[in-house]
Enzyme design. Structure first.
Site, PDB file in Angstrom:
ATOM      1  N   TYR A  38       0.931  -1.168   0.171  1.00 25.24           N
ATOM      2  CA  TYR A  38      -0.014   0.279  -0.125  1.00 25.24           C
ATOM      3  C   TYR A  38       0.721   1.189   0.068  1.00 25.24           C
ATOM      4  O   TYR A  38       0.883   2.191   0.568  1.00 25.24           O
ATOM      5  CB  TYR A  38      -1.191   0.220   1.281  1.00 25.24           C
ATOM      6  CG  TYR A  38      -2.525   0.547   0.973  1.00 25.24           C
ATOM      7  CD1 TYR A  38      -3.165  -0.153   0.173  1.00 25.24           C
ATOM      8  CD2 TYR A  38      -2.473   1.976   1.576  1.00 25.24           C
ATOM      9  CE1 TYR A  38      -4.607   0.782   0.057  1.00 25.24           C
ATOM     10  CE2 TYR A  38      -3.667   3.019   2.202  1.00 25.24           C
ATOM     11  CZ  TYR A  38      -4.417   2.240   0.359  1.00 25.24           C
ATOM     12  OH  TYR A  38      -5.963   3.226   0.268  1.00 25.24           O
ATOM     13  N   GLY A  39       1.778   1.308  -0.820  1.00 28.78           N
ATOM     14  CA  GLY A  39       2.854   2.479  -1.468  1.00 28.78           C
ATOM     15  C   GLY A  39       2.414   3.642  -1.814  1.00 28.78           C
ATOM     16  O   GLY A  39       1.270   4.687  -1.336  1.00 28.78           O
ATOM     17  N   GLN A  41       1.354   3.230  -5.958  1.00 23.99           N
ATOM     18  CA  GLN A  41       0.345   2.300  -6.898  1.00 23.99           C
ATOM     19  C   GLN A  41      -0.889   1.835  -5.946  1.00 23.99           C
ATOM     20  O   GLN A  41      -1.432   1.649  -5.934  1.00 23.99           O
ATOM     21  CB  GLN A  41       1.094   1.400  -7.733  1.00 23.99           C
ATOM     22  CG  GLN A  41       1.475   2.008  -8.678  1.00 23.99           C
ATOM     23  CD  GLN A  41       0.582   2.665  -9.856  1.00 23.99           C
ATOM     24  OE1 GLN A  41      -0.466   2.038 -10.506  1.00 23.99           O
ATOM     25  NE2 GLN A  41       1.367   4.458 -10.242  1.00 23.99           N
ATOM     26  N   GLY A 102      11.100  -4.946  -2.792  1.00 23.86           N
ATOM     27  CA  GLY A 102      10.372  -5.386  -1.607  1.00 23.86           C
ATOM     28  C   GLY A 102       9.819  -6.913  -2.522  1.00 23.86           C
ATOM     29  O   GLY A 102       9.294  -7.567  -1.395  1.00 23.86           O
ATOM     30  N   HIS A 124       4.661  -3.843 -13.370  1.00 24.32           N
ATOM     31  CA  HIS A 124       5.928  -3.625 -13.946  1.00 24.32           C
ATOM     32  C   HIS A 124       6.300  -4.790 -14.402  1.00 24.32           C
ATOM     33  O   HIS A 124       6.101  -5.595 -13.748  1.00 24.32           O
ATOM     34  CB  HIS A 124       7.321  -2.633 -12.646  1.00 24.32           C
ATOM     35  CG  HIS A 124       8.308  -2.253 -12.975  1.00 24.32           C
ATOM     36  ND1 HIS A 124       7.983  -1.809 -14.377  1.00 24.32           N
ATOM     37  CD2 HIS A 124       9.375  -1.775 -12.218  1.00 24.32           C
ATOM     38  CE1 HIS A 124       9.621  -0.882 -14.312  1.00 24.32           C
ATOM     39  NE2 HIS A 124      10.040  -1.435 -12.710  1.00 24.32           N
ATOM     40  N   GLU A 244      12.220  31.333 -15.332  1.00 21.62           N
ATOM     41  CA  GLU A 244      12.256  30.742 -16.738  1.00 21.62           C
ATOM     42  C   GLU A 244      12.452  30.049 -16.689  1.00 21.62           C
ATOM     43  O   GLU A 244      12.540  29.418 -18.380  1.00 21.62           O
ATOM     44  CB  GLU A 244      13.367  32.011 -17.021  1.00 21.62           C
ATOM     45  CG  GLU A 244      13.462  32.180 -18.774  1.00 21.62           C
ATOM     46  CD  GLU A 244      12.224  33.146 -19.129  1.00 21.62           C
ATOM     47  OE1 GLU A 244      12.040  32.443 -20.223  1.00 21.62           O
ATOM     48  OE2 GLU A 244      11.716  34.227 -18.871  1.00 21.62           O
ATOM     49  N   GLU A 248       7.084  28.604 -15.555  1.00 22.53           N
ATOM     50  CA  GLU A 248       6.380  29.439 -16.796  1.00 22.53           C
ATOM     51  C   GLU A 248       6.311  27.794 -16.919  1.00 22.53           C
ATOM     52  O   GLU A 248       4.847  27.660 -17.755  1.00 22.53           O
ATOM     53  CB  GLU A 248       7.217  29.760 -17.356  1.00 22.53           C
ATOM     54  CG  GLU A 248       6.917  30.220 -19.419  1.00 22.53           C
ATOM     55  CD  GLU A 248       7.511  31.329 -19.824  1.00 22.53           C
ATOM     56  OE1 GLU A 248       8.175  32.057 -19.219  1.00 22.53           O
ATOM     57  OE2 GLU A 248       7.352  30.487 -21.390  1.00 22.53           O
TER      58      GLU A 248
HETATM   59  N1  LIG Z   1       5.153   4.357  -7.863  1.00 23.08           N
HETATM   60  C1  LIG Z   1       4.370   4.563  -8.674  1.00 23.08           C
HETATM   61  O1  LIG Z   1       3.537   5.092  -9.057  1.00 23.08           O
HETATM   62  C2  LIG Z   1       4.552   3.337 -10.046  1.00 23.08           C
HETATM   63  C3  LIG Z   1       3.622   3.571 -11.369  1.00 23.08           C
HETATM   64  C4  LIG Z   1       3.795   2.207 -11.667  1.00 23.08           C
HETATM   65  C5  LIG Z   1       4.630   1.703 -11.496  1.00 23.08           C
HETATM   66  N2  LIG Z   1       4.379   0.718 -10.420  1.00 23.08           N
HETATM   67  C6  LIG Z   1       5.204  -0.322  -9.489  1.00 23.08           C
HETATM   68  O2  LIG Z   1       4.479  -0.890  -9.156  1.00 23.08           O
HETATM   69  C7  LIG Z   1       4.693  -1.152  -8.287  1.00 23.08           C
HETATM   70  C8  LIG Z   1       4.833  -0.706  -6.584  1.00 23.08           C
HETATM   71  O3  LIG Z   1       5.274   0.159  -6.888  1.00 23.08           O
HETATM   72  P1  LIG Z   1       5.432   1.835  -5.133  1.00 23.08           P
HETATM   73  O4  LIG Z   1       6.026   2.768  -6.444  1.00 23.08           O
HETATM   74  O5  LIG Z   1       4.057   1.822  -5.493  1.00 23.08           O
HETATM   75  O6  LIG Z   1       5.874   1.042  -4.369  1.00 23.08           O
HETATM   76  P2  LIG Z   1       6.632   1.554  -2.957  1.00 23.08           P
HETATM   77  O7  LIG Z   1       7.729   1.926  -2.878  1.00 23.08           O
HETATM   78  O8  LIG Z   1       5.254   2.974  -2.546  1.00 23.08           O
HETATM   79  O9  LIG Z   1       6.037   0.175  -1.921  1.00 23.08           O
HETATM   80  C9  LIG Z   1       5.119  -0.634  -1.961  1.00 23.08           C
HETATM   81  C10 LIG Z   1       4.845  -1.859  -0.587  1.00 23.08           C
HETATM   82  O10 LIG Z   1       5.869  -2.362  -0.478  1.00 23.08           O
HETATM   83  C11 LIG Z   1       6.089  -1.986   1.203  1.00 23.08           C
HETATM   84  N3  LIG Z   1       7.137  -2.744   0.765  1.00 23.08           N
HETATM   85  C12 LIG Z   1       8.594  -2.574   0.333  1.00 23.08           C
HETATM   86  N4  LIG Z   1      10.000  -3.668   0.721  1.00 23.08           N
HETATM   87  C13 LIG Z   1       9.285  -4.554   0.893  1.00 23.08           C
HETATM   88  C14 LIG Z   1       9.447  -5.902   1.842  1.00 23.08           C
HETATM   89  N5  LIG Z   1      10.086  -6.128   2.066  1.00 23.08           N
HETATM   90  N6  LIG Z   1       8.591  -6.646   2.679  1.00 23.08           N
HETATM   91  C15 LIG Z   1       7.086  -5.695   2.834  1.00 23.08           C
HETATM   92  N7  LIG Z   1       6.812  -4.788   2.524  1.00 23.08           N
HETATM   93  C16 LIG Z   1       7.726  -4.445   1.711  1.00 23.08           C
HETATM   94  C17 LIG Z   1       6.043  -1.019   1.167  1.00 23.08           C
HETATM   95  O11 LIG Z   1       5.574  -0.905   2.880  1.00 23.08           O
HETATM   96  C18 LIG Z   1       5.076  -0.474   0.970  1.00 23.08           C
HETATM   97  O12 LIG Z   1       3.023  -0.334   1.380  1.00 23.08           O
HETATM   98  C19 LIG Z   1       6.616  -1.732  -8.496  1.00 23.08           C
HETATM   99  O13 LIG Z   1       6.985  -2.562  -9.065  1.00 23.08           O
HETATM  100  C20 LIG Z   1       6.323  -0.443  -9.673  1.00 23.08           C
HETATM  101  O14 LIG Z   1       8.089  -0.145 -10.438  1.00 23.08           O
HETATM  102  C21 LIG Z   1       5.244   1.849  -9.574  1.00 23.08           C
HETATM  103 MG   LIG Z   2       9.206   2.470 -13.178  1.00 23.89          MG
END
Ligand SMILES: NC(=O)c1ccc[n+]([C@@H]2O[C@H](COP(=O)([O-])OP(=O)(O)OC[C@H]3O[C@@H](n4cnc5c(N)ncnc54)[C@H](O)[C@@H]3O)[C@@H](O)[C@H]2O)c1
Ligand SMILES: [Mg+2]
Ligand SMILES: CC(C)(O)[C@@H](O)C(=O)O
Ligand SMILES: [Mg+2]
Length: 351
Positions: A38-39, A41, A102, A124, A244, A248
């Protein structure tokens, strides 16, 4: 799929017209979508799916800030919010939205719950494409699918609430059940995508890593710094240099590009600006082309993945990252930006 002409190249894409939300709801009506992580995405996709009537649960570590954030967003412990393993067990579709590092760490745990007929969903292509480095090799009897929104989870949610949407790519790595493709498209529509274009896991990760290291984040920040430094070295004030270089662009010109394209924005600036921009555009393209080619090569060879995995898996990763982000935050350009933003009319206290 709808055939659309993209600048002379005809592509088949999925539109919301041909695959409406009702159809997505029908496809997913018997599924439990377990969002693991729940980060950034995680919340965007989970909340949009929930608001679109899909059965969603969250899997998140209990002793974390994001567990509390999930509660604040209306997820209920023991009902729709669980520890990661419990959610993975309950989910028929497991949306693996932990950070890429993670995902590697938790893979042995998640793998146990990938029983036949389930779907494993990524946003991803990283884990699957660089499998030699990640060790993520799903069992053959589950669907392995991808929907990758082209933007931040924060924007995915904000745009959804505003009745708009980000476009997403989708891909099928394994269709073990024969339902994998429909599941992926239904989820793509359910998370609030604009239109969906098809890719594969390798192309997704190559383009994504190139884009974020390139024009979306790395290159743009580098170009901002270079121009800002030139202006400052030549005696211009921070206010002048920041306006600049950044203000803008974000406040005036990029919204015009978003609405009507770069050609239209060019056509609506002064003839002086048009002449200069047309003259210099090629110089910047040619100067940066070798850097982009080197970047793509570094992605395709797996070097970028190796570096990301190595550095993001170190125990002091967060501390080091925060120090780097603080340097960016404290730099004159972004401090000047903070002051400029505070002076925007909408940020002035009402009299
Ligand atoms: N950030 C974005 O907006 C975005 C956009 C498109 C795709 N993605 C992809 O979506 C996926 C998630 O990205 P994100 O940026 O939301 O991730 P994030 O870095 O925000 O982490 C998401 C969650 O992972 C948990 N986590 C991390 N390491 C852990 C571990 N060892 N054990 C248990 N929980 C753990 C964290 O507590 C967090 O809730 C990735 O594959 C990323 O490439 C992200
Ligand atoms: Mg990316
Ligand atoms: C939002 C981005 C940059 O598009 C995504 O790719 C990410 O990794 O956060
Ligand atoms: Mg991206």
């Amino acid at each position: 799929m709808a055939k659309i002409n993209f600048g002379g190249v005809v592509e088949e894409v999925v539109t919301r017209e041909e695959f409406p939300l009702d159809k997505a709801r029908e496809v997913l009506k018997d599924e439990t979508v377990a969002i693991i992580g729940y980060g950034v995405q995680g919340p965007g996709q989970a909340l949009n799916l929930r608001d679109n009537g899909i059965n969603v649960i969250i899997g998140q570590r209990k002793d974390s800030k994001t567990w509390d954030k999930a509660i604040a967003d209306g997820w209920v412990p023991g009902v729709t919010l669980f520890e990661i393993e419990e959610a993975a067990e309950k989910g028929t579709i497991i949306q693996y939205l932990l950070s890429d590092a993670g995902q590697i760490a938790l893979w042995p745990t998640i793998k146990k719950y990938l029983t036949p007929g389930k779907a494993l969903y990524f946003s991803h292509g990283f884990g699957i494409t660089y499998k030699e480095q990640t060790g993520i090799i799903p069992p053959a009897d589950v669907d392995v699918i991808l929907v990758a929104p082209k933007g931040s989870g924060t924007s995915l949610r904000r745009l959804f609430l505003a009745g708009k949407g980000l476009n997403s790519s989708f891909a099928i790595h394994q269709d073990a059940t024969g339902k994998g493709r429909t599941r992926a498209i239904a989820l793509g529509i359910g998370v609030g995508s604009g239109y969906l274009f098809e890719t594969d896991f390798r192309k997704e990760v190559y383009s994504d890593l190139t884009g974020e290291r390139g024009t979306l984040m790395g290159a743009i920040a580098g170009i901002f710094e270079a121009q800002y430094n030139t202006l400052r070295r030549n005696g211009h004030s921070p206010s002048e240099a920041f306006n600049e270089t950044v203000e803008e662009l974000t406040q005036s010109l990029m919204p015009l590009v978003a609405e009507n394209g770069m050609d239209w924005m060019y056509a609506n600036c002064s003839t002086t600006a048009q002449r200069g921009a047309l003259d210099w555009k090629g110089r910047f393209r040619d100067a940066t082309q070798p850097v982009f080619d080197e970047l793509y090569e570094s992605v395709a060879s797996g070097k970028e993945a190796e570096r990301t995995i190595k550095l993001n898996s170190q125990p002091d990763y967060r501390v080091k990252l925060e120090a780097e982000l603080k340097t960016l935050h404290d730099s004159e350009i972004w401090q000047a930006g903070q002051a400029v933003r505070s002076l925007r009319p909408e940020n002035q206290p009402e009299k």
